[in-house]
Design a protein around this motif. Structure first.
Motif, mmCIF file in Angstrom:
data_model
loop_
_atom_site.group_PDB
_atom_site.id
_atom_site.type_symbol
_atom_site.label_atom_id
_atom_site.label_comp_id
_atom_site.label_asym_id
_atom_site.label_seq_id
_atom_site.Cartn_x
_atom_site.Cartn_y
_atom_site.Cartn_z
ATOM 1 N N GLU A 244 69.640 106.928 23.595
ATOM 2 C CA GLU A 244 69.106 108.636 24.916
ATOM 3 C C GLU A 244 68.520 108.568 26.058
ATOM 4 O O GLU A 244 68.373 107.769 26.473
ATOM 5 C CB GLU A 244 67.211 108.131 23.793
ATOM 6 C CG GLU A 244 66.986 107.867 22.738
ATOM 7 C CD GLU A 244 67.621 109.195 21.777
ATOM 8 O OE1 GLU A 244 67.981 110.442 22.466
ATOM 9 O OE2 GLU A 244 67.823 109.167 20.229
ATOM 10 N N GLN A 245 68.918 109.888 26.640
ATOM 11 C CA GLN A 245 68.958 110.234 27.836
ATOM 12 C C GLN A 245 67.811 110.743 28.305
ATOM 13 O O GLN A 245 67.150 111.336 27.622
ATOM 14 C CB GLN A 245 69.386 111.856 27.964
ATOM 15 C CG GLN A 245 70.456 112.255 29.323
ATOM 16 C CD GLN A 245 69.934 111.997 30.024
ATOM 17 O OE1 GLN A 245 68.698 112.234 30.504
ATOM 18 N NE2 GLN A 245 70.495 111.346 31.650
ATOM 19 N N ILE A 246 67.082 109.462 29.349
ATOM 20 C CA ILE A 246 65.589 109.390 29.127
ATOM 21 C C ILE A 246 65.746 110.090 30.914
ATOM 22 O O ILE A 246 63.668 110.789 31.096
ATOM 23 C CB ILE A 246 65.322 108.184 30.154
ATOM 24 C CG1 ILE A 246 66.342 107.380 31.425
ATOM 25 C CG2 ILE A 246 65.796 106.557 28.897
ATOM 26 C CD1 ILE A 246 65.911 106.088 31.853
ATOM 27 N N GLY A 247 66.453 111.043 31.647
ATOM 28 C CA GLY A 247 65.729 111.694 32.614
ATOM 29 C C GLY A 247 65.489 113.163 31.673
ATOM 30 O O GLY A 247 64.281 113.849 32.312
ATOM 31 N N SER A 248 65.971 113.891 30.894
ATOM 32 C CA SER A 248 65.926 114.990 30.523
ATOM 33 C C SER A 248 64.533 114.374 30.022
ATOM 34 O O SER A 248 63.413 115.187 29.444
ATOM 35 C CB SER A 248 66.686 115.162 29.364
ATOM 36 O OG SER A 248 67.428 114.503 28.274
ATOM 37 N N ALA A 249 64.430 113.507 29.046
ATOM 38 C CA ALA A 249 62.962 113.409 28.411
ATOM 39 C C ALA A 249 61.735 113.350 28.858
ATOM 40 O O ALA A 249 61.098 113.599 29.084
ATOM 41 C CB ALA A 249 63.382 111.330 27.684
ATOM 42 N N SER A 250 61.849 112.374 30.596
ATOM 43 C CA SER A 250 60.661 113.509 30.904
ATOM 44 C C SER A 250 60.941 114.500 31.789
ATOM 45 O O SER A 250 59.504 114.383 31.624
ATOM 46 C CB SER A 250 61.488 111.884 32.265
ATOM 47 O OG SER A 250 62.017 110.921 32.241
ATOM 48 N N ILE A 251 61.511 115.056 32.389
ATOM 49 C CA ILE A 251 61.373 116.025 32.260
ATOM 50 C C ILE A 251 60.847 116.596 31.383
ATOM 51 O O ILE A 251 59.924 117.846 30.851
ATOM 52 C CB ILE A 251 62.838 116.633 32.614
ATOM 53 C CG1 ILE A 251 63.370 116.541 33.507
ATOM 54 C CG2 ILE A 251 62.578 118.564 32.486
ATOM 55 C CD1 ILE A 251 64.717 116.833 34.887
ATOM 56 N N HIS A 252 60.982 116.551 29.685
ATOM 57 C CA HIS A 252 60.375 117.566 28.743
ATOM 58 C C HIS A 252 59.189 117.065 28.736
ATOM 59 O O HIS A 252 58.664 117.778 28.362
ATOM 60 C CB HIS A 252 61.324 117.324 27.381
ATOM 61 C CG HIS A 252 62.498 118.020 27.413
ATOM 62 N ND1 HIS A 252 63.368 117.261 26.944
ATOM 63 C CD2 HIS A 252 62.288 118.934 27.607
ATOM 64 C CE1 HIS A 252 64.357 118.044 26.509
ATOM 65 N NE2 HIS A 252 63.765 119.316 26.913
ATOM 66 N N VAL A 253 58.359 115.545 29.032
ATOM 67 C CA VAL A 253 57.490 115.543 29.154
ATOM 68 C C VAL A 253 56.324 116.007 30.380
ATOM 69 O O VAL A 253 55.074 116.632 29.708
ATOM 70 C CB VAL A 253 57.671 113.768 29.167
ATOM 71 C CG1 VAL A 253 55.944 113.559 29.755
ATOM 72 C CG2 VAL A 253 57.680 113.203 27.587
ATOM 73 N N ALA A 254 56.969 116.280 31.429
ATOM 74 C CA ALA A 254 56.246 116.748 31.738
ATOM 75 C C ALA A 254 55.936 118.246 32.173
ATOM 76 O O ALA A 254 54.811 118.742 32.130
ATOM 77 C CB ALA A 254 57.360 116.658 33.905
ATOM 78 N N LEU A 255 56.702 118.908 31.224
ATOM 79 C CA LEU A 255 56.863 120.215 31.159
ATOM 80 C C LEU A 255 56.078 120.605 30.081
ATOM 81 O O LEU A 255 55.339 121.836 30.276
ATOM 82 C CB LEU A 255 58.098 120.641 30.447
ATOM 83 C CG LEU A 255 59.506 120.785 32.004
ATOM 84 C CD1 LEU A 255 60.405 121.459 31.654
ATOM 85 C CD2 LEU A 255 59.383 121.759 32.994
#
Length: 444
Positions: A244-255
């Motif tokens: 799983e790509q954690i960079g995009s997951a982090s941005i999704h959580v922040a957004l």
């Protein structure tokens, strides 16, 4: 990895992680902080700080957890053998448990309000009557302790069922419902006569409100709003598949967190301005002002119920993550039964939280460093424990990890990686120290 429970899908992980972050901080604290400190100016600063200060720590926690595939304590032990970094995991476990001990107190208040709303016993008509009701609830030791226990029972029931069947399933159900309820309330709030004044308050900046206090408070809100610093996100990421790509997951959580915070403002500020209340009501905004606001609307009783269900779901999605870190650490050390540990851990947290519950009533005279028990535990965790934890997590990911390791784990565009590396090494630690020093200064 095969024997360890994991999230069944990336969306399940994102919803669970976002649910941990989207709690009382986004729906209860964010609106009254913005209301007290400049409205749109505070919101602009909050969003900027969330991306440049808080998000890098979230990425670091996801990286540490996903790389370790074990609980927070063991993860540090495996990745830094023979070194004391594992103490960060223990600190996070203790702080998360303490946070849940007083967080469940507020969860109990929400349950008390919700039960009254469902039984049509929440009609008072004005803020003064609701203020009397609020004090009656929090000062009644039997009701407050019982409601706190009921809230923790719900939390335990979800966590003991495991990751897929408990936390992921609950998050997939509660988070979409939360969004739907929010949208209903936003539409109702925006259709009130005079709601535009609240919109202006949120989105038209008055730069005369910009001062050092507003900057510091927006920085603190952005830092705490993503649940970083207590290894909760390390724990959740340990149940994430290695592809799983954690960079995009982090941005999704922040957004998602920003989106929920803005929705909370769109529910509250247009209605508050339209019906002649003040946006700077402080912590009592959710329990005193908003019920009075909703009661003045057509179908007000229905909207009160929707609001407190929404608040309950947001509180639960955070509380389950705080209990999960304790369960994960104990299971990791003893390989014991999840159900038993969830119940024992929840019971201990309930007992530890009773003094905080009673600090508004029969123990209101008890002071610790000129603070009530509730406020003292709040400061110990949010003012001391979380900044220390986040500071060392930043140093671990930014300096202890070799760049080849962090680059491989993040597995993202080089520009994103190097921006993250600069922030986690230089910007975030300084910001955390500022938050920590300011918190200490406020006490002394």
């Amino acid at each position: 990895m095969s024997s360890r429970d994991q999230f069944a899908s990336k969306i399940g992980f994102i919803l669970a992680a976002a649910g941990s972050a989207v709690g009382l901080g986004a729906i209860w604290k964010f609106p009254y902080m913005a209301g007290n400190h400049g409205g749109s100016v505070f919101i602009i600063l909050f969003i900027a700080f969330l991306f440049f200060i808080s998000l890098p720590v979230l990425v670091a926690e996801f990286m540490i957890g996903r790389r370790g595939q074990v609980d927070a304590v063991t993860s540090f032990k495996q990745q830094a053998p023979g070194k004391p970094w594992y103490l960060v995991g223990y600190l996070g476990t203790i702080m998360a448990s303490l946070i849940l001990s007083f967080y469940s107190v507020v969860g109990g208040w929400i349950l008390s309000y919700l039960i009254r709303a469902f039984t049509f016993r929440l009609k008072s008509g004005d803020s003064e009557s609701f203020e009397q009701l609020f004090h009656a609830i929090i000062q009644n030791p039997w009701e407050a302790v019982f409601a706190q226990g009921m809230f923790l029972l719900i939390t335990i029931g979800i966590v003991q069922a495991g990751i897929k069947s408990g936390i992921e399933r609950a998050s997939k159900w509660m988070m979409p419902t939360l969004f739907i309820f929010f949208l209903i309330l936003v539409v109702r709030s925006l259709t009130l006569p005079g709601a535009m004044e609240g919109i202006r308050f949120m989105f038209v900046p008055d730069w005369n409100q910009l001062n050092w206090e507003t900057v510091l408070l927006a920085l603190g809100q952005a830092f705490f709003t993503l649940s970083v610093g207590v290894s909760v996100m390390i724990t959740y990421a340990s149940y994430l598949g290695e592809n799983e790509q954690i960079g995009s997951a982090s941005i999704h959580v922040a957004l998602m967190n920003i989106f929920i915070s803005i929705l909370a403002g769109l529910v509250i500020f247009p209605a508050v301005f339209a019906l002649g209340f003040q946006p700077d009501a402080g912590p009592g905004l959710a329990f005193v002002i908003l019920p009075a606001v909703f009661e003045q609307m057509p179908l007000g009783s229905l909207f009160v119920i929707l609001f407190f269900i929404l608040l309950l779901f947001a509180t639960l999605t955070s509380s389950i993550s705080m209990l999960e870190i304790l369960v994960s650490v104990v299971i990791g050390k003893r390989r014991t039964n999840r159900v038993r540990i969830a119940w024992i851990g929840g019971l201990l947290i309930f007992i530890v939280g009773i003094p905080s519950t009673l600090s508004f009533g029969i123990w209101s005279d008890v002071q610790i460093a000129n603070k009530s028990i509730f406020d003292a535990v709040d400061f110990l965790t949010n003012g001391i424990g979380m900044p220390i934890g986040a500071f060392f997590i930043s140093l671990f990911a930014g300096y202890y990890y070799k760049t080849s390791v962090s680059k491989q784990e993040l597995n993202t565009h080089p520009l994103f990686y190097y921006v993250w590396l600069i922030l986690i090494r230089f910007v975030t630690p300084i910001a955390i120290l500022i938050i920590f020093i300011q918190g200490i200064r406020n006490v002394f």
